[in-house]
Scaffold this active site. Structure first.
Site, PDB file in Angstrom:
ATOM      1  N   ASP A 142     -14.863 -10.489  -8.336  1.00  0.00           N
ATOM      2  CA  ASP A 142     -14.178 -11.047  -7.176  1.00  0.00           C
ATOM      3  C   ASP A 142     -14.231 -12.579  -7.122  1.00  0.00           C
ATOM      4  OD1 ASP A 142     -12.712 -10.744  -4.747  1.00  0.00           O
ATOM      5  OD2 ASP A 142     -14.537 -11.204  -3.631  1.00  0.00           O
ATOM      6  N   CYS A 203       9.516   4.947  -1.473  1.00  0.00           N
ATOM      7  CA  CYS A 203       8.267   5.127  -0.707  1.00  0.00           C
ATOM      8  C   CYS A 203       7.961   3.840   0.046  1.00  0.00           C
ATOM      9  CB  CYS A 203       7.094   5.471  -1.621  1.00  0.00           C
ATOM     10  SG  CYS A 203       5.553   5.687  -0.670  1.00  0.00           S
ATOM     11  N   CYS A 206       3.007   2.670   2.908  1.00  0.00           N
ATOM     12  CA  CYS A 206       1.996   1.647   3.205  1.00  0.00           C
ATOM     13  C   CYS A 206       2.538   0.631   4.204  1.00  0.00           C
ATOM     14  CB  CYS A 206       1.493   0.969   1.935  1.00  0.00           C
ATOM     15  SG  CYS A 206       2.795   0.363   0.849  1.00  0.00           S
ATOM     16  N   CYS A 210       1.166   0.179   8.366  1.00  0.00           N
ATOM     17  CA  CYS A 210       0.441  -1.055   8.725  1.00  0.00           C
ATOM     18  C   CYS A 210       0.792  -1.453  10.163  1.00  0.00           C
ATOM     19  CB  CYS A 210       0.799  -2.180   7.756  1.00  0.00           C
ATOM     20  SG  CYS A 210      -0.064  -3.720   8.173  1.00  0.00           S
ATOM     21  N   CYS A 226      -2.843  -9.335   8.247  1.00  0.00           N
ATOM     22  CA  CYS A 226      -3.589  -8.213   7.663  1.00  0.00           C
ATOM     23  C   CYS A 226      -4.928  -8.034   8.394  1.00  0.00           C
ATOM     24  CB  CYS A 226      -3.818  -8.494   6.181  1.00  0.00           C
ATOM     25  SG  CYS A 226      -4.900  -7.304   5.388  1.00  0.00           S
ATOM     26  N   CYS A 253      -9.851  -2.747   6.587  1.00  0.00           N
ATOM     27  CA  CYS A 253      -8.885  -1.729   7.000  1.00  0.00           C
ATOM     28  C   CYS A 253      -8.497  -0.937   5.757  1.00  0.00           C
ATOM     29  CB  CYS A 253      -7.655  -2.421   7.594  1.00  0.00           C
ATOM     30  SG  CYS A 253      -6.274  -1.305   7.935  1.00  0.00           S
ATOM     31  N   CYS A 256      -3.391   1.339   4.606  1.00  0.00           N
ATOM     32  CA  CYS A 256      -2.341   1.419   3.574  1.00  0.00           C
ATOM     33  C   CYS A 256      -2.793   2.290   2.409  1.00  0.00           C
ATOM     34  CB  CYS A 256      -1.910   0.027   3.110  1.00  0.00           C
ATOM     35  SG  CYS A 256      -3.177  -0.959   2.318  1.00  0.00           S
ATOM     36  N   CYS A 260      -1.196   6.181   1.124  1.00  0.00           N
ATOM     37  CA  CYS A 260      -0.542   6.155  -0.187  1.00  0.00           C
ATOM     38  C   CYS A 260      -0.588   7.530  -0.862  1.00  0.00           C
ATOM     39  CB  CYS A 260      -1.221   5.121  -1.075  1.00  0.00           C
ATOM     40  SG  CYS A 260      -0.492   5.020  -2.718  1.00  0.00           S
TER      41      CYS A 260
HETATM   42  S1  SF4 Z   1       1.556   1.557  -2.731  1.00  0.00           S
HETATM   43 FE1  SF4 Z   1       1.518   3.774  -2.303  1.00  0.00          FE
HETATM   44  S2  SF4 Z   1       2.269   3.954  -0.162  1.00  0.00           S
HETATM   45 FE2  SF4 Z   1       2.854   1.892  -0.925  1.00  0.00          FE
HETATM   46  S3  SF4 Z   1       4.948   2.125  -1.741  1.00  0.00           S
HETATM   47 FE3  SF4 Z   1       3.508   2.410  -3.476  1.00  0.00          FE
HETATM   48  S4  SF4 Z   1       3.188   4.663  -3.545  1.00  0.00           S
HETATM   49 FE4  SF4 Z   1       4.075   4.230  -1.521  1.00  0.00          FE
END
Ligand code: SF4
Length: 359
Positions: A142, A203, A206, A210, A226, A253, A256, A260
């Protein structure tokens, strides 16, 4: 699809053995070749544009990293390869919806990963230096100025999801990244075929989950909205527009990642450092509101990621969670904090009392 942990580079058995001995089974090599340099140029331009737009908030260190985030040779002179390691930290929640508690992001339930993963990589580096005394090695967790996700992708570890986190076929997005930079020449383990897949077309889960609208586009995050940034990195007052949207999160958090669909493959980490809870998944808000000073805070959270924001910011977070969760039993504590010596704490305690209808 080839599980990443079964896909050994096959070019440096001692590296494979050393990482496996530390329980690190997800890794790859990003060689600093022409292909990587070509990919780095647009990525660096995107980074510069993100910083120029101010979307990094108060994270000044990201501004300082701007010229070197895609140049490992600026961090280790003569660098020829970045070995990227992924370490699973996933755990199942066990304490859903407990009243008067604040949620903690999964990565912070156990020991500080900087220490837990860092000590493993340092042991690997020590051994690599013995085996290859003419080569340079340097490890980071990190704390490097490099764009970890870019090098993870180019090492074949995974790909960057819409939410900006790296997604691997082995661990979904629930893993820490660490790197070993080396002057030793190693072949790249990047793969041409889409071993890890990609975000499913259309998709948006996420972004939709949020609550503060931090994911403003594909691979685009406004850190200033965020909840992770607000509760951990941001030290000042949190805007009144965002406070009601933060729910009961007091540190980080996971929304997201929880939303997924690519995280359905998650499995619980075998790394004991992360399984033993130091902070835990939920903190009693009363305990946080009662933190008297930085010294008491340090004693409680030493060795955990929760140390980072410090007492004042964490009490601020607890005030917001208390207001949002309707924890009226905490009103006497909030009332006391309206006289706290710290103006940030006073302001957020007053806000929480108003939200609870107590003023
Ligand atoms: S990170 Fe996961 S929730 Fe976000 S768009 Fe991609 S597949 Fe979908």
């Amino acid at each position: 699809m080839i599980p990443r942990e079964d896909y050994f580079p096959g070019t440096d058995p001692s590296l494979t053995e050393l990482l496996h001995a530390e329980g690190l089974r997800l890794f790859g090599v990003a060689a600093l070749d022409d292909s990587l340099r070509r990919a780095a140029a647009p990525a660096a331009a995107q980074y510069t544009e993100w910083i120029a737009a101010g979307l990094h908030g108060e994270m000044a260190y990201l501004e300082r990293h701007e010229g070197i985030a895609y140049r490992p040779e600026a961090v280790l002179p003569g660098c020829r390869a970045v070995i990227v390691v992924g370490c699973n930290y996933y755990q199942e929640p066990r304490r859903e919806n407990e009243p008067a508690t604040g949620r903690v992001a999964r990565y912070a339930w156990g020991r500080d990963y900087h220490n837990a993963l860092g000590k493993r990589l340092r042991r690997v580096v020590r051994r690599l230096r013995e085996v290859h005394p003419d080569d340079g090695f340097r490890s980071f967790v990190d704390a490097s100025p490099l764009s970890e996700r870019f090098f993870a992708e180019h090492a074949g570890i995974g790909y960057t999801g819409r939410h900006t986190l790296t997604i691997s076929s082995a661990y979904g997005s629930w893993f820490f990244l660490g790197e070993i930079l080396t002057t030793r020449s190693l072949p790249s383990t990047a793969v041409d075929e889409p071993v890890h897949g990609g975000c499913p077309t259309n998709c948006l889960r996420c972004g939709e989950i949020c609550p503060t609208g931090a994911l403003t586009g594909y691979h685009r995050m406004d850190a200033r909205r965020c909840i992770s940034y607000l509760t951990i990195e941001h030290r000042g007052s949190i805007s009144e527009e965002l406070r009601p949207l933060m729910g009961d999160w007091v540190f980080g958090c996971d929304l997201c990642q929880e939303a997924c669909p690519l995280n359905v493959r998650s499995r619980v980490t075998a790394v004991e450092d992360f399984r033993v809870h130091r902070a835990g998944e939920r903190m009693p808000l009363a305990e946080l509101l009662d933190m008297a000073d930085d010294e008491a805070y340090r004693r409680r959270f030493a060795g955990t990621p929760l140390l980072r924001p410090g007492r004042n910011a964490m009490v601020r977070n607890a005030c917001i969670a208390a207001g949002n969760t309707g924890a009226a039993a905490l009103s006497p504590r909030l009332q006391r904090l309206t006289n706290d010596r710290n103006p940030l704490v006073r302001e957020h305690a007053q806000w929480a009392l108003a939200r609870l209808g107590q003023t």
